[in-house]
Design an enzyme around this catalytic site. Structure first.
Site, mmCIF file in Angstrom:
data_model
loop_
_atom_site.group_PDB
_atom_site.id
_atom_site.type_symbol
_atom_site.label_atom_id
_atom_site.label_comp_id
_atom_site.label_asym_id
_atom_site.label_seq_id
_atom_site.Cartn_x
_atom_site.Cartn_y
_atom_site.Cartn_z
ATOM 1 N N GLU A 234 0.884 -1.171 0.000
ATOM 2 C CA GLU A 234 0.000 0.000 0.000
ATOM 3 C C GLU A 234 0.919 1.218 0.000
ATOM 4 O O GLU A 234 1.506 1.555 1.030
ATOM 5 C CB GLU A 234 -0.888 -0.004 1.254
ATOM 6 C CG GLU A 234 -1.851 -1.175 1.344
ATOM 7 C CD GLU A 234 -3.022 -1.074 0.377
ATOM 8 O OE1 GLU A 234 -3.208 -0.015 -0.249
ATOM 9 O OE2 GLU A 234 -3.754 -2.063 0.241
ATOM 10 N N CYS A 268 -2.132 9.417 2.325
ATOM 11 C CA CYS A 268 -1.757 8.828 1.033
ATOM 12 C C CYS A 268 -2.761 9.205 -0.046
ATOM 13 O O CYS A 268 -2.412 9.321 -1.202
ATOM 14 C CB CYS A 268 -1.640 7.317 1.147
ATOM 15 S SG CYS A 268 -3.138 6.544 1.768
HETATM 16 P P1 NAD Z 1 8.407 4.836 4.607
HETATM 17 O O1 NAD Z 1 8.400 4.082 3.340
HETATM 18 O O2 NAD Z 1 9.514 5.750 4.876
HETATM 19 O O3 NAD Z 1 8.374 3.824 5.861
HETATM 20 C C1 NAD Z 1 7.336 2.888 6.031
HETATM 21 C C2 NAD Z 1 7.819 1.774 6.931
HETATM 22 O O4 NAD Z 1 8.846 1.039 6.263
HETATM 23 C C3 NAD Z 1 8.427 2.218 8.251
HETATM 24 O O5 NAD Z 1 7.989 1.354 9.274
HETATM 25 C C4 NAD Z 1 9.919 2.055 8.011
HETATM 26 O O6 NAD Z 1 10.675 1.837 9.180
HETATM 27 C C5 NAD Z 1 9.933 0.813 7.135
HETATM 28 N N1 NAD Z 1 11.155 0.629 6.326
HETATM 29 C C6 NAD Z 1 12.064 1.561 5.937
HETATM 30 N N2 NAD Z 1 13.022 0.968 5.171
HETATM 31 C C7 NAD Z 1 12.700 -0.336 5.064
HETATM 32 C C8 NAD Z 1 13.282 -1.457 4.395
HETATM 33 N N3 NAD Z 1 14.387 -1.338 3.667
HETATM 34 N N4 NAD Z 1 12.664 -2.659 4.500
HETATM 35 C C9 NAD Z 1 11.523 -2.795 5.211
HETATM 36 N N5 NAD Z 1 10.929 -1.780 5.872
HETATM 37 C C10 NAD Z 1 11.503 -0.566 5.800
HETATM 38 O O7 NAD Z 1 6.994 5.572 4.667
HETATM 39 P P2 NAD Z 1 6.507 6.617 5.748
HETATM 40 O O8 NAD Z 1 7.263 7.879 5.521
HETATM 41 O O9 NAD Z 1 6.485 5.998 7.101
HETATM 42 O O10 NAD Z 1 4.964 6.812 5.313
HETATM 43 C C11 NAD Z 1 4.553 7.735 4.367
HETATM 44 C C12 NAD Z 1 4.330 7.040 3.033
HETATM 45 O O11 NAD Z 1 3.372 6.007 3.183
HETATM 46 C C13 NAD Z 1 3.759 7.972 1.998
HETATM 47 O O12 NAD Z 1 4.369 7.721 0.749
HETATM 48 C C14 NAD Z 1 2.292 7.573 1.944
HETATM 49 O O13 NAD Z 1 1.636 7.884 0.746
HETATM 50 C C15 NAD Z 1 2.392 6.109 2.171
HETATM 51 N N6 NAD Z 1 1.104 5.590 2.657
HETATM 52 C C16 NAD Z 1 0.359 4.763 1.860
HETATM 53 C C17 NAD Z 1 -0.883 4.314 2.288
HETATM 54 C C18 NAD Z 1 -1.746 3.402 1.455
HETATM 55 O O14 NAD Z 1 -2.653 2.790 2.017
HETATM 56 N N7 NAD Z 1 -1.528 3.286 0.165
HETATM 57 C C19 NAD Z 1 -1.356 4.705 3.534
HETATM 58 C C20 NAD Z 1 -0.571 5.575 4.300
HETATM 59 C C21 NAD Z 1 0.661 5.982 3.857
#
Ligand code: NAD
Length: 509
Positions: A234, A268
């Site tokens: 997502e 998002c």
């Molecule tokens: P992010 O991608 O920076 O981090 C998300 C999660 O991934 C965190 O828990 C982080 O610690 C983890 N992570 C980081 N590197 C990783 C790796 N190499 N392997 C596995 N996990 C790892 O995102 P964010 O800044 O926390 O959230 C914002 C983003 O999320 C925005 O792009 C937003 O659009 C998206 N989002 C999408 C939805 C949806 O339902 N489509 C909902 C909410 C947010």
């Protein structure tokens, strides 16, 4: 803060809230083992027994809701009113939906066996095992609880790795399952950053449910490829709003302002870009500006929006606004940090004169910025809306119902609203997910429950006779098949009606 620890910060004041472990791979693996040990008992329960247990979790959630809301507001900077609506209510509603409708969705179902009339065909939905959930910070409770609960309803156990910016919310979510009694180990929470997330992806879990940015989603998919671990992704969005000349401009302007600025734009499926047909562009912009000037920003009651959550995200917003200005956009209001509020407050910002050479129209801004672009006509607006690598959500605005339907069809996205915005996720029966680079798979709805199931196809013999194609293959088989193919599949014998009725009946017993 020492090595092996993370600090959680209150973005409203930039004061530290607490330190938590930055889990290493060994701690992640230990959590996966605990969840695996809890799985046989949990999966052996009937759906209704699991639902009863999760309704008890919801009662505990309700008891602790005041406390949860305070933790969410402290770690994200959002208003408590926003946390009640988008985190507590949305989560409780999802539990309600799955408790009422999940058993039927996961019940084994007979399907037609086609030519093989002497067989019985059945589809079964079985749990997968331990599911790894990796969640973001923008709706830290909902976006952790939603995949966790869905996986549990489907009979899996879970390891949750919350965002490093909101570990206290993740831990509080985990405590609900640990404290309710009965099955304390079905959800394990490991705090940590990207390395802990990657360790979870590589830990041998049965599936990863990841919510986060496109860039991290690609890393997750790459790491999951090594073990062919299935992924539900997502990811981000750049959701367009298309405003036609016959739209209810007041409602559209209200929605644009709420859709772009609520949760400080960190959603998002926020309204990230607006295309307004030439005839009503100026009137629409005036209405948006009037409404934006009334948006109240600050901490506590009496405000409409709070602060942003992370310094890095504020920098991205500043970069996008600067890039738009440099390339000729006009900042009609906002365009800077909110003076006097401190923390990470950024003013609601409206841009016009934007185009697709600007980052603010192409990349996810994820902040309180509303760029409005003039479109020649509706076709131009749709073309611009679809000119994006994202495809999460979108909205179309017209009073003409038939046109709204056509525009809904034309928008390239997993979710679309007509004369509304951002509501999809709050309707638990609607599957939610992205097209293009906005993700893979669906959360919520019946589809979401089945994402966490092994869809097992079972064929059963009805009679105990030798099958004609089994060895030794009889000599009459080939000529008989030849005759059969000609008779059954020649165009003249395949009337359209039969195809139509088969389509309608697909899935029947
Ligand atoms: P992010 O991608 O920076 O981090 C998300 C999660 O991934 C965190 O828990 C982080 O610690 C983890 N992570 C980081 N590197 C990783 C790796 N190499 N392997 C596995 N996990 C790892 O995102 P964010 O800044 O926390 O959230 C914002 C983003 O999320 C925005 O792009 C937003 O659009 C998206 N989002 C999408 C939805 C949806 O339902 N489509 C909902 C909410 C947010």
């Amino acid at each position: 803060m020492s090595i092996g620890e993370l600090e959680s910060i209150d973005p409203r004041t930039l004061e530290p809230l607490a330190t938590v472990p930055d889990s290493d791979a060994a701690s992640v693996e230990a959590a996966v083992s605990r969840a695996a040990a809890a799985w046989p008992t949990w999966r052996a329960l009937s759906y209704r027994e699991r639902a009863r247990h999760l309704l008890r979790v919801r009662s505990l959630l309700v008891e602790r809701a005041d406390e949860l809301v305070k933790t969410i507001a402290a770690e994200t900077g959002k208003l408590e009113s926003e946390a009640w609506t988008t985190e507590i209510v949305v989560t409780c509603e999802l539990i309600d939906f799955y408790a009422r409708h999940g058993a039927k969705a996961l019940a084994p179902r007979r399907v037609r066996s086609g030519l093989m009339v002497h067989k019985q065909a059945e589809v079964r939905y079985e749990p997968l095992g331990v599911v790894g959930v990796i969640s973001p910070w923008n709706y830290p409770f909902t976006l952790a609880m939603s995949p966790v609960l869905t996986a549990l309803f489907a009979g899996n156990t879970v390891v949750l790795k919350p965002s490093e910016l909101t570990p206290l919310v993740g831990l509080a979510a985990g405590h609900l399952f640990a404290d309710v009694g009965g099955h304390p180990d079905i959800v394990q929470v490991v705090t940590g950053g990207g390395a802990a997330g990657e360790a979870l992806v590589r830990s041998g879990v049965a599936k990863i449910a990841f919510t986060g940015s496109v860039e991290t989603g690609k890393k997750v998919m790459r790491a999951a490829a090594d073990t062919l671990t299935p992924v539900l992704l997502e990811l981000g969005g750049k959701d367009p709003m298309v405003v036609c000349a016959d739209a209810d401009l007041d409602r559209a302007a209200d929605a644009a302002v709420w859709g772009a600025f609520s949760n400080a734009g960190q959603t998002c499926m926020a309204v990230e870009r607006v295309y307004v047909v030439d005839a009503v562009h100026d009137a629409f912009v005036d209405k948006v500006l009037a409404r934006t000037s009334r948006v109240r920003q600050g901490q506590g009651k009496g405000n409409d929006i709070g602060s942003m959550t992370s310094p890095q995200q504020v920098e991205i917003v500043e970069r996008h606004v600067a890039d738009a200005r440099d390339k000729g956009a006009a900042v009609l209001t906002g365009g800077r940090r909110a003076a006097g509020l401190g923390g990470l407050f950024y003013e609601p910002t409206v841009l016009v004169g934007v185009d697709h050479s600007m980052d603010v129209m192409r990349d996810e801004t994820f902040g309180p910025v509303l760029p409005i672009m003039r479109a020649v006509d509706e076709a131009d607006a749709v073309r611009l809306a679809n000119d994006s690598r994202y495809g999460l959500n979108g909205s179309v605005w017209t009073k003409d119902k038939a046109k709204a339907d056509r525009l809904v069809d034309a928008i390239e996205a997993g979710n679309v609203c007509a004369n509304d915005c951002m509501v999809n996720y709050a309707i638990p029966s609607l599957p939610f997910g992205g097209l293009k680079q906005s993700g893979i798979g669906r959360a919520h709805g019946i589809e979401g429950l089945r994402e966490f199931s092994n869809v097992k196809a079972v064929a059963r013999a009805r009679v105990s006779l030798k099958e004609p194609q089994w060895f030794p293959v009889p000599g009459w088989l080939q000529p008989a098949m030849r005759r059969f193919v000609r008779l059954r599949y020649r165009r003249a014998f395949s009337p359209v009606l039969r195809v139509g009725s088969a389509g309608r009946r697909q899935g029947d017993g």
